[in-house]
Structure formats: C-alpha cells, structure tokens
Write a protein that holds these residues in place. Structure first.
Motif, PDB file in Angstrom:
ATOM      1  N   ARG A 164       0.905  -1.089  -0.060  1.00 55.91           N
ATOM      2  CA  ARG A 164       0.068   0.012  -0.067  1.00 55.91           C
ATOM      3  C   ARG A 164       1.006   1.274   0.022  1.00 55.91           C
ATOM      4  O   ARG A 164       0.376   2.333  -0.345  1.00 55.91           O
ATOM      5  CB  ARG A 164      -0.965  -0.105   1.190  1.00 55.91           C
ATOM      6  N   ASN A 165       2.076   1.189   0.379  1.00 55.73           N
ATOM      7  CA  ASN A 165       2.859   2.148   0.286  1.00 55.73           C
ATOM      8  C   ASN A 165       4.208   1.839  -0.224  1.00 55.73           C
ATOM      9  O   ASN A 165       4.740   0.575  -0.441  1.00 55.73           O
ATOM     10  CB  ASN A 165       3.416   2.679   2.040  1.00 55.73           C
ATOM     11  N   PRO A 166       4.815   2.958  -0.936  1.00 53.49           N
ATOM     12  CA  PRO A 166       6.011   2.623  -1.789  1.00 53.49           C
ATOM     13  C   PRO A 166       7.094   1.832  -1.151  1.00 53.49           C
ATOM     14  O   PRO A 166       7.456   2.299   0.060  1.00 53.49           O
ATOM     15  CB  PRO A 166       6.437   3.907  -2.279  1.00 53.49           C
ATOM     16  N   ILE A 739      -7.191  15.000  -2.806  1.00 56.04           N
ATOM     17  CA  ILE A 739      -6.829  13.732  -2.084  1.00 56.04           C
ATOM     18  C   ILE A 739      -7.555  13.369  -0.788  1.00 56.04           C
ATOM     19  O   ILE A 739      -7.453  14.466  -0.029  1.00 56.04           O
ATOM     20  CB  ILE A 739      -5.250  13.688  -1.704  1.00 56.04           C
ATOM     21  N   ILE A 740      -8.147  12.187  -0.642  1.00 61.31           N
ATOM     22  CA  ILE A 740      -8.949  12.081   0.537  1.00 61.31           C
ATOM     23  C   ILE A 740      -7.932  11.034   1.377  1.00 61.31           C
ATOM     24  O   ILE A 740      -8.176   9.933   0.704  1.00 61.31           O
ATOM     25  CB  ILE A 740     -10.441  11.555   0.185  1.00 61.31           C
ATOM     26  N   GLN A 741      -7.744  11.559   2.481  1.00 63.02           N
ATOM     27  CA  GLN A 741      -6.942  10.575   3.379  1.00 63.02           C
ATOM     28  C   GLN A 741      -7.877   9.680   4.416  1.00 63.02           C
ATOM     29  O   GLN A 741      -8.480  10.379   5.456  1.00 63.02           O
ATOM     30  CB  GLN A 741      -5.638  11.061   4.122  1.00 63.02           C
ATOM     31  N   ILE A 770      -8.760   3.104  -1.296  1.00 59.33           N
ATOM     32  CA  ILE A 770      -8.842   2.502  -2.640  1.00 59.33           C
ATOM     33  C   ILE A 770      -7.604   2.375  -3.512  1.00 59.33           C
ATOM     34  O   ILE A 770      -7.348   1.559  -3.740  1.00 59.33           O
ATOM     35  CB  ILE A 770     -10.060   3.410  -3.537  1.00 59.33           C
ATOM     36  N   ASN A 771      -6.788   3.525  -3.473  1.00 59.63           N
ATOM     37  CA  ASN A 771      -5.753   3.653  -4.238  1.00 59.63           C
ATOM     38  C   ASN A 771      -4.449   3.317  -3.295  1.00 59.63           C
ATOM     39  O   ASN A 771      -3.357   3.517  -4.075  1.00 59.63           O
ATOM     40  CB  ASN A 771      -5.654   5.280  -4.737  1.00 59.63           C
ATOM     41  N   ILE A 785       0.539  12.218 -11.561  1.00 59.49           N
ATOM     42  CA  ILE A 785      -0.054  11.585 -10.179  1.00 59.49           C
ATOM     43  C   ILE A 785      -0.115   9.823 -10.396  1.00 59.49           C
ATOM     44  O   ILE A 785      -0.748   9.639 -11.402  1.00 59.49           O
ATOM     45  CB  ILE A 785      -1.396  11.875  -9.697  1.00 59.49           C
ATOM     46  N   HIS A 786       0.400   9.005  -9.414  1.00 59.87           N
ATOM     47  CA  HIS A 786       0.341   7.749  -9.524  1.00 59.87           C
ATOM     48  C   HIS A 786       0.039   7.223  -8.197  1.00 59.87           C
ATOM     49  O   HIS A 786       0.410   7.882  -7.216  1.00 59.87           O
ATOM     50  CB  HIS A 786       1.287   6.837 -10.248  1.00 59.87           C
ATOM     51  N   TYR A 787      -0.250   5.795  -8.253  1.00 61.89           N
ATOM     52  CA  TYR A 787      -0.832   5.265  -6.773  1.00 61.89           C
ATOM     53  C   TYR A 787      -0.352   3.829  -6.735  1.00 61.89           C
ATOM     54  O   TYR A 787      -0.243   3.268  -7.863  1.00 61.89           O
ATOM     55  CB  TYR A 787      -2.305   5.625  -6.600  1.00 61.89           C
ATOM     56  N   MET A 788      -0.558   3.416  -5.705  1.00 58.77           N
ATOM     57  CA  MET A 788       0.074   2.003  -5.667  1.00 58.77           C
ATOM     58  C   MET A 788      -1.059   0.930  -5.621  1.00 58.77           C
ATOM     59  O   MET A 788      -0.517  -0.053  -6.233  1.00 58.77           O
ATOM     60  CB  MET A 788       0.340   1.674  -3.798  1.00 58.77           C
ATOM     61  N   LEU A 789      -2.264   1.027  -5.871  1.00 57.86           N
ATOM     62  CA  LEU A 789      -3.283   0.111  -5.901  1.00 57.86           C
ATOM     63  C   LEU A 789      -4.425   0.742  -6.999  1.00 57.86           C
ATOM     64  O   LEU A 789      -4.696   1.532  -7.000  1.00 57.86           O
ATOM     65  CB  LEU A 789      -4.213  -0.301  -4.716  1.00 57.86           C
TER      66      LEU A 789
END
Length: 791
Positions: A164-166, A739-741, A770-771, A785-789
C-alpha cells in the motif's frame, strides 16, 4: 571448467532453478511451451550423455532445471483462487485447521484449509487456505480449537491488501508464500465446532507432544519466562512481550528468538554429548541423531531455517558414517533445492534469505577470520570468526528489510549465544524429567527461570548502550547485488578471476557508490500521501532534498494493541524511501489520528523542527509529543496565519489558519479541536498544494471570506466528512485534484455528498482506502500522479 561442473553439481543446478523461479515471479511465461522446451532439452542432454559429451550436456541440464523452476513457480504464483469472488460478502466457510494454532492475548490465529463456502442458497466446494483470526471477548473465556478440528465460520472474507506504500510490506505476497489467499476476522460466537477431521497419526502425535511440552513449561516456569522458553525452543514468538522482542532486535540477536540452524545445532550438540558416553556404533548414533533433529524440525512447524540446518546436519552426519567429508556448498545447495522444490515462493522469504546467506558467509570467510584471531582463546576466536563471517553476509539484507544495524551485536553474540544454547539444551533435558517426575518441576523450573532472567537482563543492558543500535535507510538493490558479487570475487571462489580481480573490484565499488549517490540527482518536487488507514500523513520532498512530514497518522488509545502507526508504517516508509531524518515535522492539530504516529517518528529519527498550533484538549498523545520534542531539543515553531517559511529550494509554506486574533479563533473553535487545524499552502514555482487538516465549514467560510487562490491539489478536509468541503470553499480554491486520506471507518467517510461536489467540478479524486499511497510529482511544469493500488 569441467571439474567445477562435476565437483559441485547441486550448486549449479540450484542456481539455475533459482534463476527460473525469479524469472517466473517477474515475468509470466506459458507453462505448456516451457514444458515442451524442457522435455526437448532433456532428451538432447541424454543423447549427449550417452555419447560421453558431458561438457555439452551439463549446460543443457542447467537450462532444463531453470525451466523446471519457472514451471514450478508458475504453478504456485499464478494459481487462480476463487476466494476473491466472495470478498466482502457474508458467507459461511467450512474447513479444517491444518497448522499449529497461535494462541494470543487478544486473538487466536488459525490456518484453515477450506472445504466449502455457503453463500445465500449456494454451496460451493472450495479447496484453498484462509488466515482466520478469532478476536476474544474479554468478558468471557473463548474456546480454543486444535489442529485437525473442523469449523464452520460465519463472517466476511477479506482479500489481503498488497503493497500500500512505496517499497513497504506486501501483506498479500507474505500470505501467498504460505498458500493463503484470504483472511477472516470474527468473534467467538461466529464459530461452530463441527468435529474432528482426519489427521495423519504421526502429525497428531507431534502436535500432542508439542501441547504437552507447552503445558510442562507453563506449569514450572513463570509467565514471562515460560513465553521466552516457548519462543526460543518452539518458535512461538508472538507470545513474547514486544519490549523484549525489540531489545533482542536492537542487539542483533533476533535470530535467537526465531528458530534457526543455531537451535538445531545446539540440540545436535547436546545429543552428541550424551550419545558419545554410550559408545554406540556410527550407524546407531547417526540414526538416533537424525530421528531427533527431524522430529524437532517437525515439532516446530518446519521453518525454512530449521529445514536447511536439518538437511545439512543429516548430510554431514552421513558423511561421518561413510568416512567422507561433505562439501558444504553442495550440502547447502541440496537444502535450498529441496525447500524451493516444495515451495518456490520461499525465495522471497527474508528468513530463508538470511538463513542461507549467513551460512554462505561462514563457509566463505570463517577460516580467514579464524586466522586473523589465531592468538585469541579458542572460544573467543570461534565466536568472533563465526559472527563476523555471518554478519558480513547478512547485513545488507537486514539493512534493506529491517533498516537497522547493531554494532553491539558482536559482543552480544559472544556473551549471550552460549547462554541461549545452554537454555535450549537444559529445556529439552528437563521437560522429559518433569513429565516423569512432576515433583522436580519447581526446582528445575527455577533453574530455567533464572537462566531466562539472566539472558533477558544482560540483553536489555546491552540494548541500552549508546550507539549500539541505529536505524539506517534501505540500500539500493543494485548496491546489494554488486556487494555480493564483490564478496564472491574476494572469496576463494573468485580465485579464477585473479588476473583481473583488482579491475573488477574497482568497477564494482564505482557502481555501488554511484547507486548510493544517484538519488541525489533527482531534483523533482514530490508529495506522497502515505496510506496510514483512517488518518493523515503527508511526506514532502523538495528539489534540494529537504524532508517535511505533515502529520503521522495514529490510532485512538481505546483501540489498544501493540500496533503503532508511526513505528510500523510511517518510519518504515521513510527509511525504505531514503529518508533518514526530518527537517520539518508539522502537527496539524492534536487528534490521535494525525499526531499519534509522530511520537514514534520523533523518537526513532532525527527531527530538526516541529511546527504546531497549541492544542486545547492536550491529549496524552499531544503531551507525549511535546515532552519528547523538548527532551530531544527539537526546535518548536508556533504557527499562525501570515507566517511564510522557505522549506526548500523555491518551495514556500504559507500558514493560512489559525490567525493571531484569539477572538476569531475562539468564535470558530466551537469546542472542537478540528477547528484548530493548521491550514498550509505549499507553493513550488507555479504549483500550489493546500493542506487543510480537519477544518470544518465554519473555518472554511472564514478562509473563503479572506480570499483564497486556486490550487492544483487539495488535501480534502476531515477525511471527506459531511461537515467540510462546502460549496463556497471549493468554488474559492477550484482544485484540479483532490486527495482524501481515509481508511476503513464507521464514520461514513468520505461522505457521498462531498464526492458529488468534487465530481460536479470535474476534480480528479484519489483515496487512500482505494488507491493506497498517492504519489504526486511536479516536474517540468506539470503534476504526475500515480498510486499503489488499482481501483
């Protein structure tokens, strides 16, 4: 070259097989084509062997084993599971417990081999594995289940999250290595006991023996010491208090708490000492020793390190019987091949890597160190040589995966490993005696308790020695690869490169140095919205590599448990991504889900400055953060509207709220700590990022009345709550991305109306739940912008 093939065939075969496994993990290749290729090459090699052309046949055989590695890994890694079809659905799973249960304080854990799943009116036969956690009701005694029990479990199936995190922990891959594809978390009332399933008589005997050992230990040794003994001889590390585990990690002695070759070696040494007094024949002694170490390996659940050491011990003992000296490299290759043949995904297991690399280090460098310390007493010489040889092999793996280094480990190993060995031998000697003569339990238990106390207290003293333990950033993978090539060239195996050894070493050193300094050439502006579950955590890296951390997530105190968002998520994220210190830490406001993780960050890493606005609630977490920051002499910055800070090259942070005027703050406060949140505008060049903490609509209206400028990226206030993100506020700032944390929660975050407001304005929405982590990079005038999931 031909004698190399013949002398150590298993070394080359295992290397070829491992190469195939690694190829399969990273690239999918069709199994049918590979099977045809392997069969064809095998036929060619047989023809060459019959014509006595070994020099041509062996390379072909190696290619065949590489293909076998790919095929075997394909079978496991790309196996389709039906369990994701039932994700987040209420089902009834029927299955059998197939592994040793893990009984804990808050929950009991079982591995379930599923038989069927009932969903609605459908009953579907399913052959898979589920990780089951039964959370205990503190007001009642929860039933315990045993290996072989068949259960019916009512609840929801969850698919374990990936990375979920780099560069951080991949829980899904971790479970997949054990053949587990889903998890369930339920209360005791959701379990129905069906009955006893079929279980192999030998397995049943081993399981009952383990239960008996646990009961004997509990009956004669104190609570903490009983847990320590069960950890050190049975591998039940989850029982050990976290402070003791951390102490052993800090002294570099975590291998004592994890069943390894060390434990098997001590048991074998104890058995040999006893059997030597009976003058048994070689074959009789070999049979007894083999039976006991194989039984012990099965008793502890056959972890990779124990399997490795058991196989190597059997080969070594067999060589003694046959008057032949076993080649250690060939022996360790046989052990690795056997493990990876049964479970090719074990290659990704850190325990597997550490076990084999430590032994390879000892094989390669023990003699060299032994000669260096020839004038030391034998025990000291052997201890230093073994520890150094093992450490020279494993430190890059430890640094990469655990981000720690323990200079004190050399002394700790010399002092405590013999005591741990004595505890292991005495435990196995005393348990049968106490079983036969319970009256001896108190006396023998006192000896074991005293020895446990001595080990724990000496280790605690060593863990508190200044600079005995340090956190370090993860090394680049290319550095680690070059380092091991460097060791190979320096070892006896590298003698064949004597002619150009120096040039090769210089090239390797240059590549390693370049891999370390290469990140410093990246001058992009990066913002990572770290996935900490239900909470906020934002990492900012400026073009001149200044590190800013805004909030650190956290959990409310009432949730309990040992899990610490700061220690278990935020600090690993920072260290694994090359961040060893923080230039500016920002506490947006005093709630635990924002500052809870900052306490661990401040305690574990160097922090230069902390920015905050004084809390009015002054929670325990807030007070701890303030106390720790003062103790560590971190500079305090009391923020208020109108302040501007240069936080990096061409990067500025403007404080927009709270204002200096206390009348305005008091009017907007409304007895709600959220309305004391810092609102920060971060600007780099033409880009603008707005960080809003948990402000609510009253503060939003105030900010809108003061005049706001359009921003590129908005950190949505209060996790997307209905009390924030008002129409006027969004109209004023006109964000392009939001961005919604947010994580799984019972508060209804994010509110559907907030999502609708953002969508109506064509705002690109990204969510941590989600991401996963969201990585925003500003380079050459635009955001990427890119994301893990994937959604």
């Amino acid at each position: 070259m031909q004698d190399i093939w013949v002398k150590r065939p298993m070394l080359w075969i295992t290397m070829a097989y491992i190469l195939g496994v690694l190829i399969s993990i990273n690239i999918f290749l069709g199994s049918l084509v590979l099977l045809i290729m392997a069969a064809s090459l095998l036929c060619i090699s047989f023809i060459l062997i019959r014509k006595n052309r070994w020099q041509y046949s062996f390379p072909i055989i190696l290619i065949v084993f590489m293909l076998v590695g790919i095929l075997n890994c394909n079978r496991v890694w790309y196996r389709k599971s039906i369990l994701p079809d039932f994700a987040d659905k209420n089902v009834t799973v029927q299955g059998q417990i197939i592994d040793f249960p893990r009984y804990g304080g808050d929950k009991d854990v079982y591995v379930i081999k599923t038989r069927s799943i009932v969903h609605g009116q459908k009953v579907i036969a399913v052959d898979d594995r589920i990780y089951l956690a039964i959370y205990k009701d503190k007001s009642k005694i929860s039933p315990r289940y045993h290996k072989g029990d068949i259960l019916a479990i009512r609840g929801s199936i969850a698919i374990p999250p990936g990375r979920r995190n780099p560069k951080c922990f991949d829980y899904r891959a971790f479970l997949k290595r054990q053949g587990i594809n889903a998890t369930m978390g339920v209360r005791p009332y959701s379990i129905s006991y069906i009955g006893k399933g079929k279980i192999n008589p030998l397995e049943k005997c081993i399981y009952n023996s383990r239960i008996k050992m646990e009961r004997v230990i509990d009956s004669c040794v104190g609570d903490v010491y009983a847990k320590f003994i069960k950890t050190i001889i049975l591998g039940e590390r989850w029982l050990l208090p976290s402070d003791i585990s951390e102490d052993f990690a800090q002294t570099g002695l975590a291998h004592i708490l994890s069943i390894s070759g060390l434990h098997v070696g001590f048991i074998l040494a104890g058995i040999s000492f006893i059997l030597d007094r009976f003058y048994l024949s070689r074959i009789s002694a070999f049979s007894i020793k083999t039976f006991i170490i194989v039984l012990y390996c099965a008793l502890i659940g056959a972890p990779h390190a124990a399997i490795r050491s058991t196989i190597m011990a059997i080969v070594y003992l067999g060589g003694q019987v046959l008057d032949k000296k076993a080649d250690p490299l060939n022996t360790i290759s046989i052990a690795a091949f056997c493990i990876l043949l049964l479970n090719p995904l074990a290659i990704m297991d850190v325990g597997f890597q550490l076990s084999f690399i430590a032994v390879l280090g000892i094989i390669s460098f023990y003699e060299r160190f032994n000669q260096k310390f020839i004038h030391f007493p034998r025990y000291i010489r052997v201890s230093i040589s073994t520890t150094l040889a093992a450490q020279i092999g494993v430190w890059p793996i430890i640094a990469y995966n655990f981000n720690t280094i323990s200079p004190i480990s050399l002394i700790a190993n010399i002092v405590l490993v013999p005591l741990a060995g004595l505890l292991i031998i005495l435990s196995f000697l005393f348990i049968p005696i106490i079983t036969i003569l319970p009256i001896a339990g108190n006396s023998l238990g006192l000896i074991l308790s005293s020895l446990c106390n001595m080990i724990i207290q000496i280790n605690r003293f060593m863990s508190n020695i200044p600079l005995g333990f340090m956190y370090i950033i993860s090394l680049p993978v290319i550095f680690i690869i070059c380092y091991y090539v460097f060791l190979f060239v320096m070892s006896k195996g590298g003698d064949r490169f004597k002619i150009y050894r120096n040039k090769l070493l210089i090239c390797l050193i240059c590549v390693m140095i370049f891999s370390v300094v290469m990140p410093f050439f990246d001058h992009s502006f990066k913002v990572v919205f770290v996935d900490v579950g239900q909470g906020d955590c934002i990492y900012i890296r400026t073009p001149d590599r200044k590190n800013i951390l805004v909030d650190g997530g956290g959990r409310p105190k009432w949730q309990g448990g040992d899990f610490d968002v700061g220690k278990d998520i935020v600090v690993p994220f920072l260290l694994k991504n090359g961040v060893g210190s923080i230039d500016l830490m920002v506490a947006s406001h005093g709630h635990d889900d924002h500052i809870g993780g900052l306490v661990s960050v401040a305690g574990m890493l160097p922090v230069k400055n902390i920015m905050y606005y004084p809390s009015r609630d002054k929670s325990e977490t807030y007070n701890s953060l303030m106390y720790l920051s003062n103790e560590k002499k971190i500079k305090h910055i009391r923020a208020s509207a109108g302040q501007r800070y240069k936080i990096g090259q061409n990067v500025y942070m403007d404080v927009l709220y709270p204002p200096n005027d206390q009348d305005i703050v008091n009017r907007l406060y409304e007895q709600n700590e959220n309305n004391l949140s810092l609102v920060l505008l971060v600007q780099y060049g033409d880009s603008k990022l707005l960080l809003t903490g948990d402000i609510e609509q009253g503060v939003e209206r105030y900010l809108a009345s003061q005049g706001m400028i359009p921003v590129d990226i908005l950190k949505v206030p209060h996790h997307g709550s209905s009390t924030s993100s008002s129409e006027d506020f969004l109209n004023e700032i006109s964000p392009k991305g939001a961005i919604i944390q947010v994580g799984k929660n019972n508060f209804g975050h994010p509110n559907p109306e907030v999502i609708n407001r953002l969508e109506d304005r064509d705002v690109a929405i990204f969510r941590n739940d989600i991401n996963g982590a969201i990585i925003c990079t500003y380079k050459k005038g635009k955001w990427v912008i890119h994301y893990m999931l994937d959604d």
